[in-house]
Design a protein around this motif. Structure first.
Motif, PDB file in Angstrom:
ATOM      1  N   SER A 176       3.950  79.726  -6.943  1.00  0.00           N
ATOM      2  CA  SER A 176       4.316  78.349  -7.313  1.00  0.00           C
ATOM      3  C   SER A 176       4.378  77.425  -6.089  1.00  0.00           C
ATOM      4  N   GLU A 177       4.481  78.016  -4.915  1.00  0.00           N
ATOM      5  CA  GLU A 177       4.583  77.187  -3.707  1.00  0.00           C
ATOM      6  C   GLU A 177       3.256  77.038  -2.983  1.00  0.00           C
ATOM      7  N   ARG A 178       2.204  77.620  -3.540  1.00  0.00           N
ATOM      8  CA  ARG A 178       0.881  77.476  -2.902  1.00  0.00           C
ATOM      9  C   ARG A 178       0.266  76.149  -3.312  1.00  0.00           C
ATOM     10  N   GLN A 179       0.947  75.096  -2.898  1.00  0.00           N
ATOM     11  CA  GLN A 179       0.520  73.736  -3.217  1.00  0.00           C
ATOM     12  C   GLN A 179       0.730  72.895  -1.967  1.00  0.00           C
ATOM     13  N   PRO A 180       0.021  71.769  -1.854  1.00  0.00           N
ATOM     14  CA  PRO A 180       0.235  70.913  -0.686  1.00  0.00           C
ATOM     15  C   PRO A 180       1.694  70.448  -0.607  1.00  0.00           C
ATOM     16  N   ALA A 181       2.167  70.234   0.613  1.00  0.00           N
ATOM     17  CA  ALA A 181       3.566  69.854   0.823  1.00  0.00           C
ATOM     18  C   ALA A 181       3.908  68.557   0.097  1.00  0.00           C
ATOM     19  N   CYS A 182       2.953  67.624   0.042  1.00  0.00           N
ATOM     20  CA  CYS A 182       3.219  66.338  -0.604  1.00  0.00           C
ATOM     21  C   CYS A 182       3.465  66.519  -2.098  1.00  0.00           C
ATOM     22  N   VAL A 183       2.713  67.450  -2.710  1.00  0.00           N
ATOM     23  CA  VAL A 183       2.851  67.700  -4.148  1.00  0.00           C
ATOM     24  C   VAL A 183       4.204  68.352  -4.420  1.00  0.00           C
ATOM     25  N   MET A 184       4.574  69.307  -3.555  1.00  0.00           N
ATOM     26  CA  MET A 184       5.857  69.991  -3.706  1.00  0.00           C
ATOM     27  C   MET A 184       7.025  69.013  -3.602  1.00  0.00           C
ATOM     28  N   ALA A 185       6.869  68.009  -2.715  1.00  0.00           N
ATOM     29  CA  ALA A 185       8.004  67.142  -2.401  1.00  0.00           C
ATOM     30  C   ALA A 185       8.209  66.028  -3.418  1.00  0.00           C
ATOM     31  N   CYS A 186       7.189  65.675  -4.172  1.00  0.00           N
ATOM     32  CA  CYS A 186       7.270  64.464  -4.994  1.00  0.00           C
ATOM     33  C   CYS A 186       8.371  64.586  -6.048  1.00  0.00           C
ATOM     34  N   PRO A 187       9.380  63.696  -6.004  1.00  0.00           N
ATOM     35  CA  PRO A 187      10.498  63.810  -6.939  1.00  0.00           C
ATOM     36  C   PRO A 187      10.147  63.341  -8.350  1.00  0.00           C
ATOM     37  N   THR A 188       9.044  62.601  -8.514  1.00  0.00           N
ATOM     38  CA  THR A 188       8.684  62.126  -9.851  1.00  0.00           C
ATOM     39  C   THR A 188       7.435  62.824 -10.384  1.00  0.00           C
ATOM     40  N   ARG A 189       7.023  63.883  -9.719  1.00  0.00           N
ATOM     41  CA  ARG A 189       5.811  64.617 -10.106  1.00  0.00           C
ATOM     42  C   ARG A 189       4.617  63.673 -10.271  1.00  0.00           C
ATOM     43  N   ALA A 190       4.495  62.748  -9.346  1.00  0.00           N
ATOM     44  CA  ALA A 190       3.380  61.806  -9.420  1.00  0.00           C
ATOM     45  C   ALA A 190       2.145  62.375  -8.745  1.00  0.00           C
ATOM     46  N   ARG A 191       2.266  63.539  -8.115  1.00  0.00           N
ATOM     47  CA  ARG A 191       1.134  64.124  -7.388  1.00  0.00           C
ATOM     48  C   ARG A 191       0.791  65.476  -8.007  1.00  0.00           C
ATOM     49  N   HIS A 192      -0.488  65.663  -8.236  1.00  0.00           N
ATOM     50  CA  HIS A 192      -0.954  66.898  -8.863  1.00  0.00           C
ATOM     51  C   HIS A 192      -2.085  67.465  -8.032  1.00  0.00           C
ATOM     52  N   PHE A 193      -2.081  68.775  -7.880  1.00  0.00           N
ATOM     53  CA  PHE A 193      -3.110  69.433  -7.076  1.00  0.00           C
ATOM     54  C   PHE A 193      -3.882  70.399  -7.955  1.00  0.00           C
TER      55      PHE A 193
END
Lengths: 267, 326
Positions: A176-193
């Motif tokens: 679940s953590e094999r995602q870009p840091a920006c995607v992991m950090a987004c509090p509104t889930r506005a970033r998807h990888f």
């Protein structure tokens, strides 16, 4: 090797939701933090605590104002606006806009590189800089329409978003953590990888469903990343403002207690 | 675009150097240039020096100049790499030609080997300048550069500034000669140089007209993908200070003074040198002074023109930082 590889079926990239992005810069900070210590770091700043701090960030968050377009008579292109549900008399809206490398399919930043430092991976389309080969000529940053590449004065080389290639394949991380840091950090889930080359992937479906767009397609770089446009504003759907201009108070709506307070205060 | 001095010196000095080498090489290949050791060695040495100084200046632009050798590897895709390869390859015929000049066995015409070297030198120099121009004109992100006028402008400017050097060196070599020989170059060649000056200035005017009137390539709406929603404007920048992008691509000073600087480039670069050519044709005794004045003034004009070429160019990334269309 700066010749582009043959188009790969796998196109890893980001999908950014302009509807839910709140412009908090958490993705930019998480990116800076991860990549400062990651495989492609460090990302040192000049004059970090001084008067003019300057340093490399792979991700920058702009804010734009969008006003419904009106012609000389004050009317907007209604048909066009109806599609977006954006009422003609709606107020301007703010759109927060994260900007980073779009991992283009035909990026000139790769082909202009004289040394082979800049390359596009054949297996997943990620565009990277080999910092051991970069001579710091800056030509790739000139060739990028999206301002994705920033030159590090401190290190003398060009740096850019790596799509966290050192995270997404990192087997020491939980799946679940094999995602870009920006995607992991987004509090509104506005970033998807995900893989935008696979029509059945979650990100590709999201793009299809929400009408995701590519930036500056007219330049011909064929960016992989997509931006999801803002959803129709509720206040704009029927053209009725959420708050009326004169703010009159309908006393019949109030509870008996509040009606009494209003009466008391109105004396 | 930020007009880095290293890049301006690179394009102007190497342009003049390769222009001079191309003219000299062409003259030898066509057997128009006198078979004279000093008359040939001086422009050859000056041309190579100017080209080398320009190439050295370009390495000042690099973050890691000691890795510059890597730049010869990607000639299949990169114009910068091709420029490097062509620049180095052009040294070869120049060196062979120079070595051949040491043999002063008295023939008054050029033998086949130096003529072949001259042709290769001329072609190599022209190819190098063409590659330099293509470094810029291949960038789709900068509309003022990616148009078909840039390469011819670079080639004409190189041959013009090389011609100014050739004239000065020739007048210096013949300063003791009688009458019209003091002109250094034949009157017909000088008239040809005047024509090149006029053609260069006209092409540059055409270029300026083009970049002033060309339709924008991209807009803030297409850059943000928000065209369907209405008109977009930058509301808040991602950072309060400058960053690399705004420093490198957001240069605005020149656009405010463009008209005046263009006039300076035309007057110093072309009008004054044309006047000195006319002066020299009228009074050959003043040829050396005229050629010197033409070179100084012309180089200043070329420098201003090149500064404007960079400083006036707008990059599409400025759309994210407040520009409405580029």
């Amino acid at each position: 090797m700066t010749m582009l590889p043959p188009p790969s079926p796998r196109k890893l990239g980001l999908v950014i939701d302009l509807d839910t992005c709140v412009g908090c810069h958490a993705c930019a900070v998480a990116c800076k933090e991860w990549n400062d210590g990651g495989q492609f770091g460090p990302l040192p700043d000049e004059d970090a605590y001084g008067a003019e701090p300057l340093g490399v960030w792979f991700n920058r968050i702009h804010s734009f104002e969008v006003k419904p377009r009106r012609d000389a008579t004050g009317n907007g292109p209604l048909q066009e606006l109806a599609k977006t549900g954006f009422a003609e008399n709606a107020p301007a809206m703010t759109v927060h806009f994260p900007r980073s490398c779009l991992h283009c399919e035909t990026p000139d930043c790769v082909t202009v590189c004289p040394t082979g430092a800049s390359y596009k991976r054949a297996e997943d389309g990620i565009v990277l800089v080999d910092e051991d080969k970069c001579i710091g000529c800056k030509l790739c940053s000139w060739a990028c329409p999206y301002g994705a590449r920033e030159y590090s004065e401190k290190r003398g080389v060009m740096q850019k978003c790596t799509l966290c290639v050192d995270r997404i394949y990192n087997e020491s991380f939980a799946e679940s953590e094999r995602q870009p840091a920006c995607v992991m950090a987004c509090p509104t889930r506005a970033r998807h990888f995900g893989d935008l080359g696979d029509a059945d992937s979650a990100v590709a479906k999201l793009v299809a469903e929400r009408g995701g767009v590519a930036l500056m397609p007219e330049l011909g770089y064929a960016p992989v990343n997509r931006y999801l446009p803002p959803r129709p504003r509720r206040a704009g759907c029927d053209g009725t403002p959420a708050v009326s201009a004169d703010e009159s108070l309908d006393r019949s709506q109030l509870s008996p207690l509040l009606r009494w307070v209003d009466k008391l205060l109105s004396r | 675009m930020h007009p880095a001095l290293s890049v301006i010196f690179f394009t102007t000095l190497s342009g003049a150097g390769y222009g001079l080498l191309a003219l000299l090489g062409g003259g030898i290949a066509l057997d128009l240039w006198p078979r004279d050791t000093t008359a040939t060695l001086a422009p050859l040495a000056v041309g190579l020096t100017l080209a080398s100084l320009g190439l050295l200046a370009s390495t000042a632009h690099l973050g890691r100049p000691w890795r510059a050798w890597r730049a010869f590897s990607q000639w299949r895709s990169s114009w910068l790499s091709r420029e490097g390869v062509a620049a180095v390859a052009t040294y070869m015929p120049a060196i062979v030609l120079g070595a051949g000049l040491l043999d002063t066995s008295g023939s008054s015409t050029w033998s086949p080997l130096p003529r072949i070297c001259g042709a290769l030198l001329s072609v190599g120099a022209a190819v190098t300048v063409f590659c330099t121009a293509r470094i810029y004109s291949s960038l789709r992100t900068i509309p003022a550069w990616s148009n078909s006028l840039v390469a011819p402008v670079y080639l004409l400017f190189a041959s013009y500034s090389g011609g100014l050097w050739l004239w000065l060196l020739s007048t210096v070599a013949q300063r003791g000669a009688p009458g019209a020989d003091r002109l250094g170059l034949a009157p017909a060649l000088l008239a040809g140089m005047a024509l090149v000056a006029i053609a260069t200035a006209l092409l540059k005017l055409l270029y300026w007209r083009h970049i002033d009137s060309a339709a924008p390539r991209a807009s803030i709406e297409s850059a943000t993908g928000l065209a369907a929603f209405g008109s977009v404007s930058a509301f808040e920048h991602p950072h309060t200070e400058q960053n690399y992008i705004t420093r490198e691509m957001g240069f605005v000073l020149a656009r405010r003074h463009a008209a005046r600087l263009r006039a300076v480039a035309l007057l110093a670069g072309f009008a004054l040198p044309l006047a000195t050519i006319a002066t020299a044709l009228q009074w050959p005794a003043l040829a050396t002074v005229s050629a010197f004045a033409a070179l100084i003034s012309g180089s200043l004009g070329v420098f201003v023109e090149r500064w404007l070429f960079f400083a006036q160019a707008r990059h599409v990334v400025s759309l994210y930082y407040g520009a409405r269309s580029v």
